[in-house]
Design an enzyme around this catalytic site. Structure first.
Site: not given
Length: 209
Positions: A50-52, A54-55
């Site tokens: 999920v993090c990338p 959002e980034m």
């Protein structure tokens, strides 16, 4: 933990990667006070799922944030070297190549702790010596809107599996800037061009377009 809303944003000095390539050792939010608004957002881990998304989503909207005089700053508990390596990987391989906003290393967990987004628990003995940690000491998906005076005006904290809506961050910046300019408050689902609210001296609500 008491809420940080309307309180001074905790400052920090930490290592960070700037412009996707430059490692600095003394990054601080103080440099923006009096000049810019700040979106400070925390994410759990580099090299995850999920993090990338959002980034990249923040990067795709970076010009919209710049138009609002707002600096985006990301934080996780990974090292600056982990950040740097992730920044060299292409998007199709799960990397974040092309991200230009600062990514801060909170390797000591103190920034996440001071902002109230550190997951897991630290177990201490009666002398306050650390015995062990329960769960991973990583950051929840916290987001903080900090005004030019360094005051936190909006907080959003998601659990680890839940990605954020970047357009909502832009809407909240619009709302606080509109309030600062007009003194009128913003009702539910407000956005630029919609009616705002102002109470007159009789306590009656007036609506403004």
């Amino acid at each position: 933990m008491k809420t940080l809303i309307s309180k001074k944003a905790p400052d920090f000095v930490a290592s960070a990667v700037l412009n996707g390539k430059d490692i600095v050792k003394n990054f601080t939010i103080k440099q923006f006070l009096g000049k810019k608004y700040i979106i400070l957002f925390f994410y759990p881990k580099d090299f995850t799922f999920v993090c990338p998304t959002e980034m990249h989503a923040f990067q795709e909207k970076i010009n919209d944030f710049k138009k609002r005089n707002t600096e985006i700053i990301a934080v996780s508990t990974d090292t600056e070297y982990s950040h740097w390596t992730w920044l060299q990987m292409s998007k199709d391989k799960g990397g974040i190549l092309g991200i230009t906003y600062p990514i801060v290393s909170d390797i000591n967990k103190t920034i996440s702790y001071n902002y109230g987004v550190l997951s897991g628990n630290i177990i201490c003995d009666s002398s306050n010596n650390i015995i062990k940690a329960e769960g991973e000491l990583i950051a929840y998906r916290g987001l903080f809107l900090i005004d030019k005076k360094g005051i936190i005006r909006h907080i959003l904290i998601n659990d680890l599996p839940l990605g954020r809506n970047i357009n909502e961050s832009l809407r909240m910046i619009d709302a606080i800037q509109y309030f600062e300019k007009s003194g009128e408050v913003c009702p539910a689902n407000w956005k630029i061009g919609k009616k705002s609210i102002k109470a007159n001296h009789d306590g009656i609500i007036d609506y403004f377009s």
